[in-house]
Design an enzyme around this catalytic site. Structure first.
Site, mmCIF file in Angstrom:
data_model
loop_
_atom_site.group_PDB
_atom_site.id
_atom_site.type_symbol
_atom_site.label_atom_id
_atom_site.label_comp_id
_atom_site.label_asym_id
_atom_site.label_seq_id
_atom_site.Cartn_x
_atom_site.Cartn_y
_atom_site.Cartn_z
ATOM 1 N N LYS A 64 21.449 59.484 7.903
ATOM 2 C CA LYS A 64 20.692 58.232 7.718
ATOM 3 C C LYS A 64 21.559 56.977 7.675
ATOM 4 C CE LYS A 64 17.162 59.051 8.032
ATOM 5 N NZ LYS A 64 16.651 59.517 9.352
ATOM 6 N N GLY A 66 22.671 55.534 10.484
ATOM 7 C CA GLY A 66 22.542 54.799 11.744
ATOM 8 C C GLY A 66 23.008 55.607 12.950
ATOM 9 N N THR A 67 22.897 56.926 12.836
ATOM 10 C CA THR A 67 23.311 57.837 13.913
ATOM 11 C C THR A 67 22.582 57.542 15.226
ATOM 12 O OG1 THR A 67 23.027 59.444 12.114
ATOM 13 C CG2 THR A 67 23.834 60.290 14.235
ATOM 14 N N HIS A 124 26.906 65.559 11.336
ATOM 15 C CA HIS A 124 26.907 64.914 10.022
ATOM 16 C C HIS A 124 28.009 65.528 9.147
ATOM 17 C CE1 HIS A 124 23.406 62.600 10.776
ATOM 18 N NE2 HIS A 124 22.507 63.555 10.620
ATOM 19 N N ARG A 146 27.145 53.506 6.174
ATOM 20 C CA ARG A 146 26.148 52.547 5.674
ATOM 21 C C ARG A 146 26.270 52.496 4.157
ATOM 22 N NH1 ARG A 146 19.620 53.338 6.805
ATOM 23 N NH2 ARG A 146 19.036 51.183 6.387
ATOM 24 N N SER A 154 17.063 55.578 2.467
ATOM 25 C CA SER A 154 16.683 56.099 3.783
ATOM 26 C C SER A 154 16.626 57.628 3.770
ATOM 27 C CB SER A 154 17.684 55.603 4.834
ATOM 28 O OG SER A 154 17.277 55.998 6.115
ATOM 29 N N PHE A 245 16.045 47.137 16.537
ATOM 30 C CA PHE A 245 15.174 48.035 15.768
ATOM 31 C C PHE A 245 13.790 48.136 16.416
ATOM 32 C CE2 PHE A 245 12.030 48.840 12.445
ATOM 33 C CZ PHE A 245 12.497 50.043 11.948
ATOM 34 N N MET A 248 13.780 50.128 19.708
ATOM 35 C CA MET A 248 13.965 51.567 19.481
ATOM 36 C C MET A 248 12.771 52.186 18.754
ATOM 37 S SD MET A 248 18.046 52.019 18.770
ATOM 38 C CE MET A 248 17.810 53.701 18.198
#
Ligand code: A3P
Length: 311
Positions: A64, A66-67, A124, A146, A154, A245, A248
């Site tokens: 979470k 921003g991958t 991850h 982040r 998130s 944003f 997407m």
């Protein structure tokens, strides 16, 4: 394996095709001290033995952070800003998730092993669990971090909506679990610091979500240079535009709308939820925020790594 056979494998591995009985809230177990979902642990050896290739590009993040955003930036840079080409498949097909395993679909490693080069790969994993072949092959890696508070918010909403993740419980209990690293992929603090300390030993570009949010063009330029690409001003503007944003959120190839609703429960939360810096103020109480600041100050001391939780 020829292209056509690979395409079939790709499709078979897509979350879009996961049968409902394969999805339940997988419990976490430890591997080398890091909590991961049980199906991943069951096949951990495959990850450890994964063979990287020199032209692999790895996108690494704490969940979470921003991958998906970075995946789209990278792909659009590589496709010279051509949205149609970037829309050839959903993000999770274009960038197989290396360690991911569900009981019925081909695993991330299985797909990647058969995937033609050059491969775009998502992970991850904390730095110390990344297969050593990536470092032996001198692969390029883009890491995105982040700030802890927005990351926690998130992740909480994601765990609520993703029926393959452990139930996050109440926000109060989740805040505590996150702070202690008792969530999937372990401690946020150890993750961001581990990759930070690794960045000068390998070809790692360390990016911050808040920086991209503040000035997408400036940050996309950094990624472009790291990838060794030259893009015209016009193409660069296209990349900025298509990775906003809003763009997407509306793009079915980046918004995870192809994943069935028994897995991603969109009535609870959308994958593209808010995409903001500072949303944590709507969730954290004053005392929760202070508890985070205390741990943050202790852990970050002397590392040179700094986050902004508000811009
Ligand atoms: P929020 O839940 O705060 O909205 P990941 O891809 O690592 O799972 O991260 C998902 C988070 O990144 C979500 O955060 C999502 O909205 C945000 N995100 C995805 N694309 C983004 C974009 N183009 N701009 C800003 N945030 C984005």
């Amino acid at each position: 394996m020829n292209q056509e056979e690979f395409k079939k494998l790709e499709e078979a591995s897509a979350l879009d095709n996961v049968p409902s009985e394969a999805i339940y809230r997988f419990p976490l177990e430890l591997v080398h001290g890091i909590p991961l979902m049980k199906p991943i642990i069951n096949r951990w050896q495959e990850v450890e033995q994964f063979q990287a290739r020199p032209d692999d590009l790895l996108i690494a993040t704490y969940p979470k952070a921003g991958t998906t955003w970075m995946q789209e930036i990278v792909d659009l840079i590589l496709q010279d800003g051509d949205l149609e080409k970037a829309m050839r498949a959903p993000s999770h097909i274009r960038f197989p998730f290396m360690e991911f395993v569900t009981p019925t679909l081909p695993s991330g490693v299985e797909v990647l092993t058969k995937m033609p080069s050059p491969r775009l790969i998502k992970t991850h994993l904390p730095y110390q669990l990344v297969p050593t072949s990536f470092w032996n092959q001198n692969c390029k890696v883009i890491y995105v971090a982040r700030n802890a508070k927005d990351n926690a918010v998130s992740f909480y909403w994601f765990d609520k909506m993703n029926k393959a993740q452990p139930d996050p419980g109440t926000w109060e209990s989740y805040v505590e679990a996150f702070l202690q690293g008792k969530v999937g992929w372990g401690s946020w603090f150890d993750h961001v610091i581990g990759w930070w300390e690794a960045k000068d030993k390998h070809r790692i570009l360390y990016m911050l979500y808040e920086d991209i949010k503040e000035d997408p063009k400036r940050e996309i330029l950094k990624v472009m240079r790291f990838l060794g690409k030259e893009l015209s001003e016009e193409v660069l503007e296209k990349v900025v535009h298509h990775t906003s944003f809003q763009a997407m959120k509306e793009n079915p190839m980046t918004n995870y709308s192809t994943v069935p609703s028994f897995m991603f429960d969109r009535a609870t939360s959308m994958f593209m939820r808010k995409g903001e810096v500072g949303d944590w103020v709507n969730h954290f109480t004053d005392s929760q925020s202070k508890a985070y600041d205390k741990v943050y100050n202790e852990k970050m001391r002397g590392t040179g790594l700094k986050f902004r939780s508000l811009i």
